[in-house]
Design a protein around this motif. Structure first.
Motif, PDB file in Angstrom:
ATOM      1  N   THR A 179       2.329   6.229  -6.992  1.00 60.93           N
ATOM      2  CA  THR A 179       1.251   6.873  -7.742  1.00 60.93           C
ATOM      3  C   THR A 179       1.318   8.391  -7.582  1.00 60.93           C
ATOM      4  O   THR A 179       1.083   9.142  -8.539  1.00 60.93           O
ATOM      5  N   ALA A 209       2.550   1.694  -3.361  1.00 56.28           N
ATOM      6  CA  ALA A 209       1.592   2.097  -4.386  1.00 56.28           C
ATOM      7  C   ALA A 209       1.220   3.567  -4.200  1.00 56.28           C
ATOM      8  O   ALA A 209       1.190   4.349  -5.152  1.00 56.28           O
ATOM      9  N   TYR A 257       0.835  -1.203   0.000  1.00 57.07           N
ATOM     10  CA  TYR A 257       0.000   0.000   0.000  1.00 57.07           C
ATOM     11  C   TYR A 257       0.874   1.260   0.000  1.00 57.07           C
ATOM     12  O   TYR A 257       0.664   2.183  -0.794  1.00 57.07           O
ATOM     13  N   ASN A 287     -12.880  16.579  -1.506  1.00 59.60           N
ATOM     14  CA  ASN A 287     -13.080  15.611  -2.567  1.00 59.60           C
ATOM     15  C   ASN A 287     -14.210  14.669  -2.154  1.00 59.60           C
ATOM     16  O   ASN A 287     -14.114  13.990  -1.142  1.00 59.60           O
ATOM     17  N   LEU A 339      -8.180  -4.838  -2.522  1.00 64.22           N
ATOM     18  CA  LEU A 339      -8.556  -3.626  -1.784  1.00 64.22           C
ATOM     19  C   LEU A 339      -7.348  -2.715  -1.588  1.00 64.22           C
ATOM     20  O   LEU A 339      -7.403  -1.507  -1.850  1.00 64.22           O
ATOM     21  N   ILE A 340      -6.237  -3.311  -1.139  1.00 66.53           N
ATOM     22  CA  ILE A 340      -5.048  -2.523  -0.840  1.00 66.53           C
ATOM     23  C   ILE A 340      -4.500  -1.885  -2.127  1.00 66.53           C
ATOM     24  O   ILE A 340      -4.119  -0.713  -2.148  1.00 66.53           O
ATOM     25  N   VAL A 341      -4.484  -2.667  -3.198  1.00 59.70           N
ATOM     26  CA  VAL A 341      -3.946  -2.127  -4.451  1.00 59.70           C
ATOM     27  C   VAL A 341      -4.843  -1.005  -4.971  1.00 59.70           C
ATOM     28  O   VAL A 341      -4.368   0.081  -5.341  1.00 59.70           O
ATOM     29  N   ASN A 349      -9.910  19.383   1.803  1.00 61.38           N
ATOM     30  CA  ASN A 349      -9.732  18.545   0.646  1.00 61.38           C
ATOM     31  C   ASN A 349     -11.064  18.107   0.111  1.00 61.38           C
ATOM     32  O   ASN A 349     -11.292  16.952  -0.053  1.00 61.38           O
ATOM     33  N   ILE A 376       1.397  10.935 -10.719  1.00 65.92           N
ATOM     34  CA  ILE A 376       0.421  12.014 -10.946  1.00 65.92           C
ATOM     35  C   ILE A 376       1.158  13.349 -11.080  1.00 65.92           C
ATOM     36  O   ILE A 376       0.859  14.155 -11.963  1.00 65.92           O
ATOM     37  N   LEU A 388      -6.904   0.911  -3.282  1.00 67.67           N
ATOM     38  CA  LEU A 388      -6.770   2.099  -2.433  1.00 67.67           C
ATOM     39  C   LEU A 388      -5.403   2.761  -2.624  1.00 67.67           C
ATOM     40  O   LEU A 388      -5.297   3.984  -2.705  1.00 67.67           O
ATOM     41  N   GLY A 389      -4.369   1.935  -2.714  1.00 72.63           N
ATOM     42  CA  GLY A 389      -3.013   2.474  -2.847  1.00 72.63           C
ATOM     43  C   GLY A 389      -2.833   3.289  -4.116  1.00 72.63           C
ATOM     44  O   GLY A 389      -2.083   4.260  -4.145  1.00 72.63           O
ATOM     45  N   PHE A 390      -3.523   2.895  -5.180  1.00 73.07           N
ATOM     46  CA  PHE A 390      -3.378   3.641  -6.429  1.00 73.07           C
ATOM     47  C   PHE A 390      -4.395   4.762  -6.565  1.00 73.07           C
ATOM     48  O   PHE A 390      -4.161   5.738  -7.263  1.00 73.07           O
ATOM     49  N   TRP A 391      -5.516   4.602  -5.882  1.00 77.81           N
ATOM     50  CA  TRP A 391      -6.599   5.565  -6.083  1.00 77.81           C
ATOM     51  C   TRP A 391      -6.470   6.749  -5.125  1.00 77.81           C
ATOM     52  O   TRP A 391      -6.679   7.910  -5.497  1.00 77.81           O
ATOM     53  N   GLU A 392      -6.114   6.432  -3.871  1.00 82.68           N
ATOM     54  CA  GLU A 392      -6.147   7.478  -2.850  1.00 82.68           C
ATOM     55  C   GLU A 392      -5.267   8.697  -3.129  1.00 82.68           C
ATOM     56  O   GLU A 392      -5.686   9.814  -2.846  1.00 82.68           O
ATOM     57  N   PRO A 393      -4.069   8.507  -3.672  1.00 83.01           N
ATOM     58  CA  PRO A 393      -3.256   9.715  -3.909  1.00 83.01           C
ATOM     59  C   PRO A 393      -3.979  10.741  -4.777  1.00 83.01           C
ATOM     60  O   PRO A 393      -3.797  11.944  -4.606  1.00 83.01           O
ATOM     61  N   SER A 394      -4.828  10.268  -5.705  1.00 82.14           N
ATOM     62  CA  SER A 394      -5.506  11.226  -6.567  1.00 82.14           C
ATOM     63  C   SER A 394      -6.613  11.964  -5.818  1.00 82.14           C
ATOM     64  O   SER A 394      -7.088  13.002  -6.255  1.00 82.14           O
ATOM     65  N   LEU A 395      -7.025  11.429  -4.667  1.00 81.52           N
ATOM     66  CA  LEU A 395      -8.071  12.096  -3.890  1.00 81.52           C
ATOM     67  C   LEU A 395      -7.481  13.062  -2.877  1.00 81.52           C
ATOM     68  O   LEU A 395      -8.162  13.928  -2.356  1.00 81.52           O
ATOM     69  N   GLN A 396      -6.201  12.862  -2.570  1.00 85.45           N
ATOM     70  CA  GLN A 396      -5.584  13.673  -1.516  1.00 85.45           C
ATOM     71  C   GLN A 396      -5.037  14.960  -2.109  1.00 85.45           C
ATOM     72  O   GLN A 396      -4.549  14.995  -3.224  1.00 85.45           O
ATOM     73  N   ASN A 397      -5.131  15.982  -1.292  1.00 81.22           N
ATOM     74  CA  ASN A 397      -4.735  17.305  -1.741  1.00 81.22           C
ATOM     75  C   ASN A 397      -3.232  17.489  -1.513  1.00 81.22           C
ATOM     76  O   ASN A 397      -2.830  18.136  -0.564  1.00 81.22           O
ATOM     77  N   GLN A 398      -2.421  16.875  -2.341  1.00 85.54           N
ATOM     78  CA  GLN A 398      -0.974  16.926  -2.083  1.00 85.54           C
ATOM     79  C   GLN A 398      -0.196  17.540  -3.239  1.00 85.54           C
ATOM     80  O   GLN A 398       0.993  17.287  -3.391  1.00 85.54           O
TER      81      GLN A 398
END
Ligand code: FES
Lengths: 365, 250
Positions: free
Chosen positions: A35, A31, A28, A220, B29-31, A218, A39, B33-43
């Motif tokens: 990622t 990843a 996790y 979102n 689930l982990i994969v 955030n 991005i 979340l691991g790939f999706w969450e960064p795009s949701l976070q304001n970073q």
């Protein structure tokens, strides 16, 4: 009662369990960080890696906390989930470690060097945790800043969400610190369990931490959906399993003053297994071995596991949670162990099981 | 005895398949979340860290904090003789005395430069005074008034916001921004316009003084400011008394 203390009673399966756990969390974190870089590259912008690591570890702890809390009710709903339950404490400790790294970063391992005034070896993955990254390098000490910087206690939208995180981390620390059986034995199972119930206070604080912190800025919608569905899933699981527990508890079979209570037919219990009945406010596990029956307290002395959901192995009732064993006729654990549970007098009359609701004293070895 | 699991005994056969299923679900689930969450976070944020640079210019203390006025190369456009670089010390502080002792001088400074749009901020520890090059223009300390405006936005610290941190704004950044502004890093009013573009204004009071200590309770929350916008070369400032800032509903 006493326990033999060993650091951890390792079995092959515990190693496998922990290896999978650590592997999944590493997957996790990798990843998430990778990622984030992709991005950023795609958008042609730079990344600030401390912030990324802080978010990665924080969200990892939060996700793992959900998995940990789901195992209890799941194994109430189906015994196959006991396979996830037996080493669950290691998950809890892992949640705390991830949370601690979220807060202190990988500067934590450098502390011993700092105490002795030495140069810290450079760790390849070193980063500042949230407390240092957001509160250090200023005109106040980081912890003083953390607790005093935001005073908007009256506003939900501006509330210092960091403090909710502190509450969550303290609860996780207490859980992790007393997770060993040493504490379980010395605090006694009921007290230890009661303390562990505060994990729900910690969980509530962490939901607030995430909702008020990450989500306030955030906005979102998907992040909100994820957080809320996590909480909803846990709540549903707990209500379901609570309901399943509560139903039989209402059906107390013993009338006041009754000396023998008919708890059902022998055939209704599978050979080698048990059924749980309620007698005078106490759950009793009624085990069947061939043509004989045995009645033991349903409450395992280890962590109050449901003994009646266990099985008979080598003339012992075995608890489904961590495998503690109790002899069927005495309720005592076979030597060298010292635990024992109370037993109840039983009679078999024409295929019906009669149990006296007055327990016999637990046998002490 | 079917399917009864105890960790020190052999695994019952039926359970193995169940466990593989659980593991597959967990890995998925982990994969995901691991790939999706960064795009949701304001970073993410457009700020950039540039390699360590050396700049020469006039060192001024104000408006809004220490700044270096670097002459624009080539032709100077109207009203913009200099590029103004805001200065901060290491961490969340104003530049040390080794810099501030030379206010008013022509100096050379070295440090990491953070840039976000027209906002430039440099970390400096030391300024070396020098003789100004021939023909260097004088600094315009009065600025050019652009008129009275009502602005809606958020107070951020110029340093994190210009690229030290991402996104360097918003509620989650509040504590850090307060620490920076309390340490003397120039406070900036960040205004997002409806077309998505943004403008940043250095905050000054009606005596042209910094407002840092007075705006700490208002950092990182929606505010409305009414005041006179003044242009100092590339730097915009808004002149208003902190007492008149109006918090908006978050
Ligand atoms: S609760 Fe742990 S073995 Fe019974």
């Amino acid at each position: 009662m006493s326990h033999q203390y060993v650091a951890v009673q390792w079995t092959r399966r515990k190693f496998i369990y922990d290896a999978i756990l650590i592997g999944l969390m590493a997957l996790y974190l990798l990843a998430f960080m990778q990622t984030s870089h992709w991005i950023a590259d795609l958008r042609g912008i730079e990344l600030e890696t401390d912030g990324v690591a802080i978010r990665a570890y924080g969200s990892a702890a939060y996700i793992l906390l959900h998995l940990t809390l789901a195992i209890g009710p799941l194994s109430r709903l189906h015994p196959w989930f006991h396979t996830l339950l037996f080493n669950r404490r290691h998950m809890g400790v892992m949640v705390f470690l991830l949370g601690a790294i979220h807060v202190s970063g990988w500067t934590l391992p450098s502390q011993p060097w700092i105490w002795f005034g030495m140069r810290t070896p450079k760790l390849p993955w070193a980063f500042y945790g949230s407390v240092a990254w957001y509160n250090n390098f200023g005109d106040l000490k980081p912890l003083v800043s953390l607790f005093t910087v935001n005073r908007h206690f009256g506003s939900l939208a501006l509330f210092p969400f960091e403090l909710l995180g502190v509450i969550g981390l303290i609860v996780l620390f207490v859980m992790a610190a007393i997770s060993h059986d040493f504490w379980l034995a010395n605090l006694t199972a009921p007290v230890w369990k009661a303390i562990h119930m505060s994990v729900y206070v910690g969980y509530a604080a962490l939901v607030g931490h995430v909702l008020l912190g990450a989500l306030q800025t955030n906005r979102n919608p998907w992040l909100a959906v994820l957080v809320l569905s996590g909480a909803l899933a846990l709540l549903t699981l707990h209500l379901l399993s609570g309901w399943r527990e509560w139903r039989p508890d209402r059906a107390d079979l013993a009338q006041p003053g009754q000396s023998w209570v008919d708890v059902g037919a022998l055939q209704d219990i599978a050979d080698g297994a048990a059924k749980v009945v309620m007698l005078s406010g106490e759950r009793v596990a009624v085990f069947r071995r061939g043509g004989s029956v045995f009645a033991l307290s349903n409450v395992c002395q280890h962590q109050n596991g449901p003994l009646g959901e266990g099985r008979i192995v080598n003339n012992c009732a075995v608890c489904p949670w961590h495998g503690y064993e109790y002899e069927l006729d005495t309720g005592a654990s076979p030597p060298p162990f010292h635990e024992s549970v109370p037993t109840f007098p039983v009679q078999l009359r024409e295929g019906r099981i009669l149990i006296s609701p007055v327990p016999m004293a637990a046998v002490q070895r | 005895m079917n399917n009864f699991f105890v960790h020190y005994r052999p695994l019952p056969p039926g359970l193995k398949r169940f466990l593989l299923l659980v593991l597959t679900v967990l890995v998925t689930l982990i994969v995901v979340l691991g790939f999706w969450e960064p795009s949701l976070q304001n970073q993410y944020g457009p700020g950039r860290r540039q390699p360590v640079k050396e700049l020469s210019g006039w060192l001024l203390d104000g408006p809004g904090g220490a700044q270096l006025l670097v002459p624009q190369p080539g032709q100077t456009t109207q009203g913009q003789t200099f590029n103004r670089v805001l200065l901060a010390g290491p961490g969340k502080t104003i530049p040390p005395p080794a810099v501030m002792d030379h206010v008013g001088d022509w100096v050379k400074v070295r440090g990491s430069l953070f840039s976000r749009g027209p906002l430039d901020v440099m970390n400096t520890r030391k300024a070396t005074p020098m003789r100004p090059p021939l023909g260097t223009p004088e600094a315009n300390v009065v600025g050019h008034s652009e008129g009275e405006f009502t602005l809606r936005g958020e107070i951020v610290d110029s340093k994190c916001f210009s690229g030290v941190m991402k996104p360097g704004s918003g509620k989650a950044h509040m504590g850090c921004a307060i620490r920076c502004i309390s340490g003397g890093v120039p406070a900036v009013f960040h205004v997002r316009r409806e077309d998505g573009s943004a403008l940043d204004f250095v905050l000054i009071d009606d005596q042209n003084q910094t407002v840092n200590e007075r705006v700490l309770p208002l950092v990182a929350q929606p505010l409305e400011l009414k005041g006179e916008v003044i242009r100092f070369d590339n730097l915009l400032a808004i002149r208003a008394n902190p007492e008149s800032y109006q918090p908006l509903k978050p």
